[in-house]
Design an enzyme around this catalytic site. Structure first.
Site, short mmCIF file in Angstrom:
data_model
loop_
_atom_site.label_atom_id
_atom_site.label_comp_id
_atom_site.label_asym_id
_atom_site.label_seq_id
_atom_site.Cartn_x
_atom_site.Cartn_y
_atom_site.Cartn_z
CD GLU A 86 -8.54 11.94 -27.07
OE1 GLU A 86 -7.91 11.00 -26.86
OE2 GLU A 86 -8.89 12.66 -26.06
CG HIS A 115 -1.15 16.14 -24.27
ND1 HIS A 115 -0.17 15.67 -23.52
CD2 HIS A 115 -2.29 15.04 -23.69
CE1 HIS A 115 -0.49 14.55 -22.84
NE2 HIS A 115 -1.77 14.34 -22.83
CG ASP A 153 -1.68 1.16 1.29
OD1 ASP A 153 -1.47 2.06 0.63
OD2 ASP A 153 -2.70 1.26 2.44
CE LYS A 180 -2.13 15.05 -19.35
NZ LYS A 180 -3.38 14.20 -19.50
CE LYS A 223 -11.36 12.03 -23.31
NZ LYS A 223 -9.80 11.69 -23.88
CG HIS A 239 1.41 10.55 -24.16
ND1 HIS A 239 0.67 11.13 -23.29
CD2 HIS A 239 1.02 10.25 -25.19
CE1 HIS A 239 -0.45 10.99 -24.03
NE2 HIS A 239 -0.38 10.51 -25.46
C1 BG6 Z 1 -3.92 11.86 -22.09
C2 BG6 Z 1 -5.36 12.24 -21.99
O1 BG6 Z 1 -2.98 12.43 -21.59
O2 BG6 Z 1 -3.85 11.79 -23.64
C3 BG6 Z 1 -6.24 11.41 -22.40
O3 BG6 Z 1 -5.61 11.97 -20.36
C4 BG6 Z 1 -6.17 11.31 -24.04
O4 BG6 Z 1 -7.72 11.91 -22.14
C5 BG6 Z 1 -4.88 10.97 -24.32
O5 BG6 Z 1 -7.06 10.30 -24.72
C6 BG6 Z 1 -4.44 11.12 -25.73
O6 BG6 Z 1 -3.31 10.45 -26.04
P1 BG6 Z 1 -2.99 10.09 -27.58
O7 BG6 Z 1 -1.54 9.61 -27.57
O8 BG6 Z 1 -4.00 9.03 -27.80
O9 BG6 Z 1 -3.39 11.21 -28.41
#
Ligand code: BG6
Length: 489
Positions: free
Chosen positions: A217, A241, A95, A149, A341, A179
């Site tokens: 997305e 991002h 934990d 994040k 989204k 990322h």
């Molecule tokens: C993440 C978000 O950081 O990035 C998600 O929390 C999102 O909500 C994702 O779907 C998108 O990443 P990628 O690489 O699929 O464009």
């Protein structure tokens, strides 16, 4: 588990907290498997997976084999490699908030080696984990910590995390991951800008009329309502991002590729973002929330009807906004950022729209379009430049064509996923593609007033049907400047 007694300069322990979570089995373990398969991990690497479950190695292996396999490209699946990979994967039941349990981890991580701690947990646990790792003597001068994040929900909470974590780690031991900075095309943007002489003279006002950055997305909120409903698209996507993409598009050439040289330049962009007052927030931002519709050919629920979302939720699943960078290079050039989204297409792209011809010798031409540089980040990776050419036949009629470069087919080399590339950067101690504390806090400083402004204005999200490009107000935001989103042009 049987702790390996080996140690040495090559030895590495990667310790993942939150090892049974979504991020771990969807992204981290597949990325580590790929790195392992390609021989990119040091020979004495062990991956220590930490979770609350009372599992032994074998049970964790079964879990990962079932959950992670679908996220590994078919051509990379190899039973023998996978078994070898499982051989370096160990599970520690713990934990993370309980200091008294860290002895179990210490017993496993006793050898002297490079330790990378990956905190794939809720940020509310970051401080406790670092404190307990420190208490157990697991953080030495070489140790590195990766923070996932979301890093905070506003400036104060981000600062609190940084202060707390900073008690145990130097800034150069902290890897704040976004990322998007690991994506091949995002890194390629730097090469496009700074490795090609032709763009630099034009990469500024008045030669550029506007910049659009879209991350669309098709997925909905999925199983993440618990997190997402408290966050919304501005915190989830724009604060990190999209602003990072904007930084790379807008920054001055860094002195070198060293981490601080690059991050200094990105920081300057963030500091030059014009703060938004209430009037600007009202005029230049659009919040949206998807309602039921058709996404990728299937009927889908509206956001409020998704599992775990309160039926009266006012969380935005879409944001479009106009930003300005108040510096000499970008004076008066609007930057339009948009993310959502359940949009019509999965598409991340940057459009650089060049200025109109000051004068046309061809007269008024209905097909005349400004030149655009279209940098597509995903799903396909490509760069296109739109040019006007002559329509075949008599007369001088013009029409637009695109000069295209498909980046995927431009090299036969394997293109690693963002997480794999970034994990290898952590192992090699390369901080260039990670965010520095001041960068992240400056991004919050710009975003936070927008969040507050929406509350003060009681700005409810406008609805848009799933499978569309967002609310009509998003198109109106562009139309006011006599511009349009790329797909509408
Ligand atoms: C993440 C978000 O950081 O990035 C998600 O929390 C999102 O909500 C994702 O779907 C998108 O990443 P990628 O690489 O699929 O464009």
């Amino acid at each position: 588990m049987n702790a390996s007694p080996t140690s040495g300069p090559e030895a590495l322990d990667i310790v993942i907290f939150g090892a049974a979570g979504d991020l771990s089995f969807r992204k981290l373990l597949p990325a580590l498997y790929m790195a392992f398969q390609h021989g990119s991990l040091p020979p004495q690497t062990r991956i220590v997976c930490v979770g609350r479950q009372a599992w032994r190695d074998a049970e964790y292996h079964a879990f990962v084999s079932e959950k992670s396999m679908p996220f590994i490209a078919e051509e990379a699946r190899c039973a023998e490699d996978w078994q070898r990979f499982l051989g370096v994967l160990h599970f520690v039941s713990l934990d993370a908030s309980d200091a008294s349990r860290y002895g179990a981890l210490k017993a496993v991580c006793e050898r002297s080696c490079l330790r990378v701690f990956y905190l794939a947990t809720a940020p509310s646990l970051f401080t406790a984990i670092c404190a307990h790792l420190h208490g157990a003597g697991l953080i030495d001068a070489r140790a590195r910590v990766v923070l996932e994040k979301p890093l905070g929900t506003d400036l104060a909470s981000a600062q609190a995390i940084h202060e707390a974590v900073g008690q145990y780690l130097r800034e150069d031991q902290i890897y704040r991951i976004d990322h998007y900075l690991g994506k091949e095309t995002v890194q390629n943007l730097m090469v496009l800008r700074f490795g090609n002489a032709i763009f630099e003279p034009l990469w500024r006002a008045p030669y550029i009329k506007s910049v659009q950055i879209t991350v669309a997305e098709t997925v909905g909120v999925g199983s993440r309502a618990g997190f997402y409903d408290g966050a919304g698209a501005l915190r989830d996507m724009v604060q990190n991002h999209l602003l990072q993409l904007l930084c790379i598009v807008a920054m001055e050439p860094p002195v070198s590729l060293n981490a601080d040289d690059v991050r200094d330049e990105k920081l300057k962009v963030l500091r030059s973002l014009r703060p938004m007052d209430l009037a600007a927030i009202k005029r230049d931002t659009v919040r949206g929330q998807y309602t039921e519709g058709v996404a990728e050919g299937k009927s889908v629920l509206g956001y409020k009807a998704e599992d775990g979302v309160p039926p009266d939720s006012q969380t935005e699943t879409f944001v479009a906004l106009k930003a300005h960078i108040d510096n000499a290079r970008w004076a008066h050039v609007p930057f339009f950022l948009r993310t959502g989204k359940r949009m019509q297409k999965r598409e991340s792209q940057i459009i650089i729209e060049f200025a109109d011809q000051p004068f046309s010798i061809f007269g008024r031409n209905p097909s005349q379009q400004p030149n655009r540089l279209i940098i597509r980040l995903q799903p396909e990776e490509s760069i296109h430049l739109s040019l006007m050419v002559k329509e075949p036949g008599s007369g001088m009629m013009l029409h637009p064509v695109q000069l295209g470069l498909d980046l995927q087919s431009s090299s036969t080399k394997r293109r690693a996923e963002a997480y794999e590339r970034l994990l290898l950067d952590v192992i090699k101690g390369r901080l260039t593609h990670f965010m520095r504390r001041d960068e992240l806090e400056t991004a919050w400083r710009w975003v936070e007033p927008i969040l507050r402004g929406w509350q003060e204005l009681d700005d409810k999200p406008r609805s848009y049907p799933a499978g569309s490009w967002g609310p009509a107000a998003s198109s109106a935001l562009m139309a006011r400047e006599d511009l349009s989103w790329f797909e509408e042009a």
